[in-house]
Design an enzyme around this catalytic site. Structure first.
Site, short mmCIF file in Angstrom:
data_model
loop_
_atom_site.label_atom_id
_atom_site.label_comp_id
_atom_site.label_asym_id
_atom_site.label_seq_id
_atom_site.Cartn_x
_atom_site.Cartn_y
_atom_site.Cartn_z
N ASP A 98 9.81 -5.09 -4.25
CA ASP A 98 9.74 -5.68 -5.58
C ASP A 98 10.68 -6.88 -5.58
O ASP A 98 11.87 -6.74 -5.28
CB ASP A 98 10.21 -4.63 -6.60
CG ASP A 98 9.40 -4.66 -7.87
OD1 ASP A 98 9.29 -5.75 -8.45
OD2 ASP A 98 8.91 -3.59 -8.28
N ASP A 207 8.00 -9.66 -9.79
CA ASP A 207 8.29 -9.17 -11.14
C ASP A 207 8.26 -10.32 -12.16
O ASP A 207 8.73 -11.43 -11.88
CB ASP A 207 9.70 -8.56 -11.13
CG ASP A 207 10.08 -7.92 -12.44
OD1 ASP A 207 9.40 -6.97 -12.85
OD2 ASP A 207 11.06 -8.37 -13.07
N GLU A 256 3.04 -10.06 -11.09
CA GLU A 256 2.93 -9.41 -12.39
C GLU A 256 2.81 -10.50 -13.46
O GLU A 256 3.75 -11.27 -13.67
CB GLU A 256 4.19 -8.56 -12.64
CG GLU A 256 4.07 -7.73 -13.89
CD GLU A 256 5.40 -7.29 -14.48
OE1 GLU A 256 5.41 -6.27 -15.17
OE2 GLU A 256 6.42 -7.98 -14.27
N HIS A 334 5.14 2.11 -13.55
CA HIS A 334 6.36 2.76 -14.07
C HIS A 334 6.68 2.32 -15.50
O HIS A 334 7.71 2.73 -16.03
CB HIS A 334 7.53 2.43 -13.14
CG HIS A 334 7.77 0.94 -13.06
ND1 HIS A 334 6.89 0.08 -12.43
CD2 HIS A 334 8.73 0.16 -13.58
CE1 HIS A 334 7.33 -1.15 -12.55
NE2 HIS A 334 8.44 -1.15 -13.25
N ASP A 335 5.85 1.50 -16.08
CA ASP A 335 6.10 1.00 -17.44
C ASP A 335 5.16 1.61 -18.48
O ASP A 335 5.25 1.26 -19.66
CB ASP A 335 5.93 -0.53 -17.49
CG ASP A 335 6.98 -1.26 -16.68
OD1 ASP A 335 8.08 -0.70 -16.49
OD2 ASP A 335 6.71 -2.40 -16.24
#
Ligand code: NOJ
Length: 559
Positions: A98, A207, A256, A334-335
């Site tokens: 990430d 990210d 993202e 994970h969000d």
């Protein structure tokens, strides 16, 4: 064109903190990834994306980086990282890191120097971040430069007394945004990226990639997202990184970035463009919000599930990218909450709806990402105390709920339904204490479902969710699912999810009921020649089918 490894890959998103704790401190770590490598091999995934592993005060579980060149003590050492990469590679599993480029932690030495006028390197680092002078109201009170709202619920500005300025943070106040107009800062991030590439990683998930540029006029607005999201210049920055670092070093990138138009999507992932290889978008993620809710808005307000919205989003990205770039599919990361709780039914139809979600997603074209725990049907948290939660965002939102008049129970239910912590609870390996995740109290409580929902229980059952995920993943490559052409059947039908995926050797037909009620499906197409591949129910293919709750079947017809 030769196919790149990622074009028909299944990528496993590993939330390292909750994956497996090998050293008994209650926190997942790299040795845990090494110890459980067999899980990735068994599941048949091609790559593992590891959530941020950098040194960090963990305000946002590692998305707040205080040193890009060090591994968080929670997760192990650089030697562990190297060993994990080497071992994964021995099994032909790629490793994706990430890459957090939009902000650092406020504990990063750059920011510490930037804040302190007496720091010897203040001059150099002050401009690595984004500053504005205070404003004053009619009574002479100091006020924030704008009313822009952060993604985590409060304002985006925080005051730094020593310089008498506000710094910008679009996430938590411990995550100051970097100034991408500063060349020295950009060069430092390039060095970070190159260093990670040299460690041997095969790819990055980038990210917050559409937030790199800001509106430097700082106009006042509320919530003001348009002033720090998807501004044209962020493409220049990404293109520069792609041209100089990603492409020449042959690393795969997934960016993202939400809400891309066709033109934008092509800039991000067009075959002729340098920015990314694939786009992580969110169109399908929150298709159950109640926009009329009086207490709260957006993702926090739970409403009816909009099945058409989910289908439309997948169709939109498929159609938009067809022929110009490669698509990517996933249920959640994970969000967002666990998909079986969010879009399925984690009670009576737990297994059946998990299988429905498996069949509906993974026979669509595009590279696939599976989120840790999805493969065993993990469900949302059952926490009853606010102190059970861990996410920085939860606490601001809880206060927001209460200040708007919501009861404690109402707010707690919203957290159990919608918060990011749902996806972050420890992986349920077995029915042993702490779900076999750790030998001690984990950093975040395990969910009470673990005695029944766990990997060990599913490994031996050929019909289990886990074993069906394995089957589907092995089918994806064999049948060229990733490269096919998607066509929804009755896209505007509110309850069912039916489509064909035209692949090289034939056609996949998926028929599914997304609801907890009977649904009639009318198939106005030639049905001869279709053979059943997988099913979670007793149905035979015919022009009119009455599907029971969450019935789902996958067929294939050879050309
Ligand atoms: C997106 C990540 O997915 C999320 O978890 C994080 O909080 C923000 N970016 C900030 O880095």
């Amino acid at each position: 064109m030769n196919k790149a490894w990622w074009q028909d890959a299944v990528i496993y998103q590993c939330y390292i903190r909750s994956f497996y704790d090998a050293n008994g401190d209650g926190i997942g770590d790299f040795r845990g990834l090494i110890d459980k490598l067999q899980h990735f091999i068994d599941l048949g995934v091609d790559a593992v994306w590891v959530s941020p592993h950098y040194k960090s005060p963990m305000d946002d579980n590692g998305y707040d980086v205080s040193d890009y060149y060090q591994v968080s003590d929670d997760y192990g050492t650089l030697e562990d990282v190297k060993e994990f990469i080497a071992r994964a590679h021995q099994h032909n599993i790629k490793v994706i890191f990430d890459l957090v480029l939009n902000h650092t932690s406020d504990e990063h030495p750059w920011f510490q120097a930037a804040c302190d006028p007496n720091h010897p390197e203040h001059e150099r680092y002050h401009d690595y971040y984004i500053w504005q002078p205070p404003k004053y109201d009619a009574d002479g009170n100091r006020i924030k430069p704008t009313k822009w709202l952060s993604w985590f619920g409060g304002g985006v500005w925080d005051y730094n007394e020593p310089t008498d300025e506000y710094y910008l943070h679009i996430f938590s106040k411990k995550m100051p945004d970097l100034n991408w107009r500063n060349e020295a800062m950009k060069n430092d991030l390039k060095a970070v990226t190159k260093w990670l590439i040299d460690l041997g990683v095969d790819g990055f998930r980038v990210d917050a990639s559409n937030h790199l540029e800001k509106n430097w006029d700082f106009p006042d607005a509320y919530p003001g997202y348009e002033h720090f999201s998807s501004l044209p210049k962020h493409h220049e920055y990404l293109e520069e990184f792609g041209r100089e670092l990603f492409r020449p070093n042959n690393v795969m990138t997934m960016g993202e970035a939400g809400g891309a138009s066709k033109e934008e999507a092509e800039k991000y992932v067009g075959y002729d463009h340098d920015e990314f290889n694939m786009l992580i978008q969110f169109g399908h993620c929150w298709q159950d919000c109640d926009w009329t809710n009086q207490i709260t808005t957006g993702k926090w307000a739970k409403g009816d599930l909009n099945v058409v919205g989910i289908k439309e989003s997948f169709a939109h990205f498929h159609d938009m990218l067809k022929g110009i770039g490669h698509n990517l599919i996933y249920w959640h990361n994970h969000d967002q909450p666990r998909v079986v709780s969010h879009y399925g039914n984690d009670q009576e139809y737990w297994k059946k709806s998990a299988l429905m979600l498996l069949y509906t997603l993974y026979f669509m074209p595009g590279t696939a990402i599976v989120y840790q725990g999805e493969e065993i049907g993990m469900i949302n948290v059952d926490y009853t105390d606010l102190s059970d939660f861990r996410d920085v965002e939860v606490f601001t939102e809880y206060d927001n709920f209460r200040s708007r008049g919501a009861s404690h129970e109402y707010a707690m239910q919203a957290l159990r339904d919608r918060s990011r912590d749902n996806a972050r609870s420890p992986f349920q390996w077995s029915s042993e204490p702490y779900a076999g995740f750790s030998t001690t109290i984990p950093w975040m409580n395990v969910v009470g479902s673990y005695p029944t929902i766990n990997l060990a229980a599913q490994q031996t059952d050929p019909t289990s969710i886990f074993n069906q995920y394995k089957t589907v993943f092995s089918m994806r490559k064999k049948r060229g699912i990733s490269d096919g052409t998607l066509t929804f059947i009755e896209l505007d039908h509110p309850d069912h999810y039916c489509y064909t995926n035209k692949v090289q050797e034939g056609t996949i037909l998926v028929i599914a009921n997304f609801r907890n009620k009977e649904t009639l499906i009318t198939l106005d197409m030639e049905l001869d020649g279709y053979e059943e591949l997988l099913s979670n129910c007793q149905q035979s293919l015919q022009p009119n089918m009455i599907l029971q709750p969450y019935d789902a079947i996958v067929y294939f017809k050879k050309e």
